[in-house]
Design a protein around this motif. Structure first.
Motif, PDB file in Angstrom:
ATOM      1  N   TYR A 134       2.421  -1.430   4.672  1.00  0.00           N
ATOM      2  CA  TYR A 134       1.479  -0.091   4.643  1.00  0.00           C
ATOM      3  C   TYR A 134       2.750   1.069   4.528  1.00  0.00           C
ATOM      4  CZ  TYR A 134      -2.598  -2.530   5.920  1.00  0.00           C
ATOM      5  OH  TYR A 134      -3.684  -3.213   6.170  1.00  0.00           O
ATOM      6  N   ASP A 161       0.990  -1.239   0.049  1.00  0.00           N
ATOM      7  CA  ASP A 161      -0.156  -0.005  -0.166  1.00  0.00           C
ATOM      8  C   ASP A 161       0.918   1.239   0.057  1.00  0.00           C
ATOM      9  OD1 ASP A 161      -1.512   2.262   1.102  1.00  0.00           O
ATOM     10  OD2 ASP A 161      -2.838   0.708   2.166  1.00  0.00           O
ATOM     11  N   GLY A 184      -7.148   8.643  -1.180  1.00  0.00           N
ATOM     12  CA  GLY A 184      -8.186   9.450  -0.604  1.00  0.00           C
ATOM     13  C   GLY A 184      -9.360   9.836  -1.490  1.00  0.00           C
ATOM     14  N   HIS A 204       3.603  12.632  -0.011  1.00  0.00           N
ATOM     15  CA  HIS A 204       3.405  11.658  -0.835  1.00  0.00           C
ATOM     16  C   HIS A 204       4.656  11.055  -1.630  1.00  0.00           C
ATOM     17  CE1 HIS A 204      -0.935  13.224   0.022  1.00  0.00           C
ATOM     18  NE2 HIS A 204      -0.725  11.691   0.636  1.00  0.00           N
ATOM     19  N   TYR A 213     -11.908   6.763   8.502  1.00  0.00           N
ATOM     20  CA  TYR A 213     -10.710   6.234   7.811  1.00  0.00           C
ATOM     21  C   TYR A 213     -10.510   4.575   8.391  1.00  0.00           C
ATOM     22  CZ  TYR A 213      -5.553   6.842   6.602  1.00  0.00           C
ATOM     23  OH  TYR A 213      -4.332   6.695   6.325  1.00  0.00           O
ATOM     24  N   ALA A 221      -0.925   6.745  -2.326  1.00  0.00           N
ATOM     25  CA  ALA A 221      -1.985   6.977  -1.632  1.00  0.00           C
ATOM     26  C   ALA A 221      -2.365   8.627  -1.488  1.00  0.00           C
ATOM     27  CB  ALA A 221      -1.984   6.216  -0.226  1.00  0.00           C
ATOM     28  N   PRO A 222      -2.063   9.287  -2.519  1.00  0.00           N
ATOM     29  CA  PRO A 222      -2.608  10.779  -2.388  1.00  0.00           C
ATOM     30  C   PRO A 222      -3.986  11.091  -2.157  1.00  0.00           C
ATOM     31  CG  PRO A 222      -1.963  10.404  -4.539  1.00  0.00           C
ATOM     32  CD  PRO A 222      -1.933   9.120  -3.858  1.00  0.00           C
ATOM     33  N   ASN A 223      -4.284  12.259  -1.858  1.00  0.00           N
ATOM     34  CA  ASN A 223      -5.847  12.570  -1.441  1.00  0.00           C
ATOM     35  C   ASN A 223      -6.452  13.204  -2.542  1.00  0.00           C
ATOM     36  OD1 ASN A 223      -5.852  11.082   1.084  1.00  0.00           O
ATOM     37  ND2 ASN A 223      -4.584  13.033   1.945  1.00  0.00           N
ATOM     38  N   GLN A 268       1.063   8.305  11.258  1.00  0.00           N
ATOM     39  CA  GLN A 268      -0.145   7.495  11.539  1.00  0.00           C
ATOM     40  C   GLN A 268       0.135   6.021  12.035  1.00  0.00           C
ATOM     41  OE1 GLN A 268      -2.527   7.034   7.575  1.00  0.00           O
ATOM     42  NE2 GLN A 268      -1.850   8.976   7.100  1.00  0.00           N
ATOM     43  N   HIS A 279      -4.036   3.423  -2.118  1.00  0.00           N
ATOM     44  CA  HIS A 279      -5.236   3.581  -1.274  1.00  0.00           C
ATOM     45  C   HIS A 279      -5.523   4.970  -1.462  1.00  0.00           C
ATOM     46  CE1 HIS A 279      -7.639   2.139   1.939  1.00  0.00           C
ATOM     47  NE2 HIS A 279      -7.605   3.117   2.615  1.00  0.00           N
ATOM     48  N   VAL A 312       3.503   4.373   4.807  1.00  0.00           N
ATOM     49  CA  VAL A 312       2.546   5.608   5.007  1.00  0.00           C
ATOM     50  C   VAL A 312       3.277   6.302   5.920  1.00  0.00           C
ATOM     51  CG1 VAL A 312       0.424   6.527   5.700  1.00  0.00           C
ATOM     52  CG2 VAL A 312       0.417   4.138   4.694  1.00  0.00           C
ATOM     53  N   PHE A 371      -2.234   2.699  12.621  1.00  0.00           N
ATOM     54  CA  PHE A 371      -1.824   1.186  12.087  1.00  0.00           C
ATOM     55  C   PHE A 371      -1.750   0.367  13.185  1.00  0.00           C
ATOM     56  CE2 PHE A 371      -1.157   3.609   8.250  1.00  0.00           C
ATOM     57  CZ  PHE A 371      -2.192   3.114   7.446  1.00  0.00           C
ATOM     58  N   ARG A 422      -7.440  -7.456   1.860  1.00  0.00           N
ATOM     59  CA  ARG A 422      -6.342  -7.890   1.195  1.00  0.00           C
ATOM     60  C   ARG A 422      -5.722  -9.444   1.713  1.00  0.00           C
ATOM     61  NH1 ARG A 422      -3.868  -1.986   2.327  1.00  0.00           N
ATOM     62  NH2 ARG A 422      -4.982  -1.151   0.640  1.00  0.00           N
ATOM     63  N   ASP A 471      -9.997   1.057   6.529  1.00  0.00           N
ATOM     64  CA  ASP A 471      -8.861   0.237   6.783  1.00  0.00           C
ATOM     65  C   ASP A 471      -9.173  -0.948   7.152  1.00  0.00           C
ATOM     66  OD1 ASP A 471      -6.359   0.997   5.905  1.00  0.00           O
ATOM     67  OD2 ASP A 471      -6.361   2.912   7.039  1.00  0.00           O
TER      68      ASP A 471
HETATM   69  N1  ARG Z   1      -4.491   9.113   1.839  1.00  0.00           N
HETATM   70  C1  ARG Z   1      -3.706   8.829   3.184  1.00  0.00           C
HETATM   71  C2  ARG Z   1      -2.963  10.102   3.326  1.00  0.00           C
HETATM   72  O1  ARG Z   1      -2.557  10.774   2.724  1.00  0.00           O
HETATM   73  C3  ARG Z   1      -2.793   7.633   3.043  1.00  0.00           C
HETATM   74  C4  ARG Z   1      -3.640   6.203   2.885  1.00  0.00           C
HETATM   75  C5  ARG Z   1      -2.645   5.200   3.523  1.00  0.00           C
HETATM   76  N2  ARG Z   1      -3.271   3.756   3.372  1.00  0.00           N
HETATM   77  C6  ARG Z   1      -4.038   3.520   4.114  1.00  0.00           C
HETATM   78  N3  ARG Z   1      -4.561   2.127   4.078  1.00  0.00           N
HETATM   79  N4  ARG Z   1      -4.562   3.862   5.173  1.00  0.00           N
HETATM   80  O2  ARG Z   1      -2.444  10.167   4.507  1.00  0.00           O
END
Ligand code: ARG
Length: 575
Positions: free
Chosen positions: A335, A117, A159, A131, A313, A120-122, A341, A157, A337, A345, A324, A317
């Protein structure tokens, strides 16, 4: 298997079994590079305690069982085994590595399915520098796992779902689809978001429309879904431009954004509630994984359905981890990330274990990405205080690289190609070469430097080897030796090259690309020493020596190229 560390591990383990019984056959011999020999094995010290014998005596007993060993073994100090390999062994192993298309790098058996994973940009905001690192580190891990024979499933993943989409869609309608698409494709997502936000905060009518829109979106209303797609498709086209510029391996097939789990959320919650894993607390559906408490010492909840019925969120997950494990059949989930976070996790993994959704046979790891800092040591921002656009940052790196090589006399096209490779390579390598969880200062001058542990230095090292072959009129593929080690610098280079397999295996096992960077850098420095001390093409070098040295050059070239490719760092032909 050519890797000396692996060969030595096996040999010493066999010796342990012979000397002390088969129950010791899989003890870790603790083989490390040594300054007094090629390697040292430190196992005698730890084993002595368990056997209640003197460490030196244990070391002597291991040594006695290493008699058919291709090198010399000495016991030193309190019980170190100093190991020096025979030149003849190194030579033949290096030659084998050279003739092997995989450079002696083994594959992982049995192969694992690794879900990664990353990126994963928003969609509601612009893809920003934060990112960048998850994209680059994740992509390198994906390349490494694939190279070692694992099945990799990339999961981007995104956003791409949630309450902000109500106002985003209303704003899209206000300014017109065409204008919105143009803006989003150009990477102006943040501006788009801010404009929507301003209206939402200041305009009650807009606010109401946005709220209604959230509901129609969530109910799957076809018109609203179409508008959501218009927004998302334009945004993804922009993300893809960034991915293409970066040369990352993500494609649309890897998109698995939050929206994908939308239809699973209700069942996710129901199943967790029915099994008793989730309980209602103050109207919200919560998981209380063991071992997590808040500042008030009360158990910390992972909220999977808010008291107003909304999902967030954590709900996504939980659905994602089940998907998965259950559908993608992951053996390992990474992950990649931001480290901020970490708690999220840890709680998701613990909750999934508690619910029985993450069996012990599957590992879930948060590959924490440290924050990107500006030179002032604060979170990276532009002068006006906004977070900088990724495209602008990459373009600046390319422009600076172009300036750095402008006096080298390349034609325009070549110049452009090299500037791209060096600029993008520098940004990527700078991200990869420090441990992924450390904070990291973005410093163009340092990352674009032609000396030190930088992409340009390594790219230059491989380009220089290519130029040796061009000058000598030899195809690197034809430089097959035999390798004969004379000078110490030749021996040191060959021994370094043999460590490639271990470096890849370790990097992949620990999800730490900076280890591979350190290996490649050490290889390039060993090559520089070799090249300074051992003439290759010079007149007077006898043909056998020349052939041997060309073979070492060819092997170094392939190791550098393969290593840089696994990091995702482009390698220009010339520099
Ligand atoms: N979009 C989220 C961010 O920018 C990250 C996602 C990471 N992956 C996940 N499974 N939560 O912070």
């Amino acid at each position: 298997m050519t890797d000396p560390q692996i060969v030595l591990t096996e040999r010493v383990q066999q010796a342990l079994a012979r000397a002390f019984g088969s129950e010791h056959a899989d003890a870790d011999p603790l083989i490390r590079p040594s300054q007094f020999a090629d390697f040292q094995a430190n196992v005698a010290m730890s084993l002595a305690k368990r056997l209640r014998r003197a460490p030196r005596e244990v070391a002597e007993a291991i040594k006695a069982e290493l008699s058919d060993f291709p090198g010399t073994v000495e016991v030193s100090g309190p019980g170190f085994l100093n190991i020096t390999l025979d030149d003849s062994w190194i030579q033949s192993e290096a030659r084998q590595m050279l003739t092997d298309p995989r450079l002696g790098v083994g594959t992982i058996t049995p192969a694992q399915t690794v879900v990664i994973d990353y990126s994963a940009p928003n969609a509601a905001k612009e893809m920003h520098v934060g990112h960048l690192r998850t994209t680059i580190v994740g992509d390198s891990l994906a390349r490494l796992h694939e190279h070692l024979g694992n099945t990799v499933i990339r999961q981007n993943h995104l956003g791409d779902w949630g309450t902000p989409f109500g106002m985003l869609i209303e704003h899209l309608l206000d300014i017109g689809e065409e204008a919105a698409v143009a803006q989003l494709e150009a990477g102006l997502g943040t501006e788009f978001y801010q404009a929507a936000r301003t209206k939402f905060d200041g305009d009650d009518d807009f606010k109401l429309r946005a709220r209604v829109r959230v509901t129609t979106l969530q109910s799957g209303d076809p018109d609203t879904m179409r508008l959501w797609h218009v927004f998302m498709d334009a945004t993804i086209r922009y993300f893809n431009k960034v991915y293409e510029l970066l040369g990352v391996t993500l494609t649309d097939a890897d998109l698995a954004g939050e929206s994908m789990y939308n239809t699973m959320l209700e069942k996710t919650c129901d199943d967790l509630e029915a099994s008793g894993a989730a309980v209602l607390s103050e109207g919200a559906l919560c998981l209380f994984p063991p071992g997590f408490t808040g500042s008030d010492d009360k158990p910390l909840p992972l909220i999977i359905r808010k008291s107003d019925g909304g999902y967030g969120y954590a709900s996504t997950d939980m659905a994602a981890i089940r998907y998965r494990v259950h559908d993608l059949k992951a053996d390992r989930i990474l992950y990649v990330v931001g480290s901020e976070q970490a708690l999220h996790f840890r709680m998701v993994f613990a909750a999934a274990r508690m619910a029985g959704w993450l069996p012990d046979t599957v590992t879930a790891e948060h590959v924490q990405i440290g924050m990107m800092l500006g030179k002032d040591g604060r979170r990276f921002k532009t002068r006006s205080g906004e977070s900088i656009k990724l495209m602008d940052l990459l373009q600046e790196a390319i422009d600076r690289a172009a300036a750095a090589i402008s006096d080298r006399g390349y034609d325009a096209e070549m110049q452009k190609e090299i500037a791209h490779a060096v600029g993008i390579g520098a940004v990527k390598y700078a991200d990869l070469s420090v441990s992924h969880d450390s904070e990291y200062v973005l410093d163009f001058d340092r990352m674009l430097g032609f000396t030190g542990n930088t992409a340009p230095y390594l790219q230059y090292a491989q380009a220089r080897i290519r130029s040796i072959f061009r000058k000598g009129g030899v195809d690197p593929a034809a430089a097959t030796g035999p390798i004969v080690l004379g000078a110490p610098a030749e021996r040191a280079l060959a021994l370094q090259l043999l460590g490639f397999g271990s470096a890849l295996a370790q990097t992949t096992a620990d999800s730490e690309p900076h280890r591979l960077c350190a290996f490649i850098y050490a290889t390039a420095t060993a090559f520089t020493d070799f090249f300074e001390q051992c003439p290759v093409l010079k007149e007077g070098v006898d043909p056998d020596t020349r052939a041997s040295r060309l073979a070492l050059c060819a092997l170094t070239l392939r190791v550098l190229e393969t290593g840089l490719d696994l990091l995702g760092v482009p390698v220009p032909e010339r520099m």
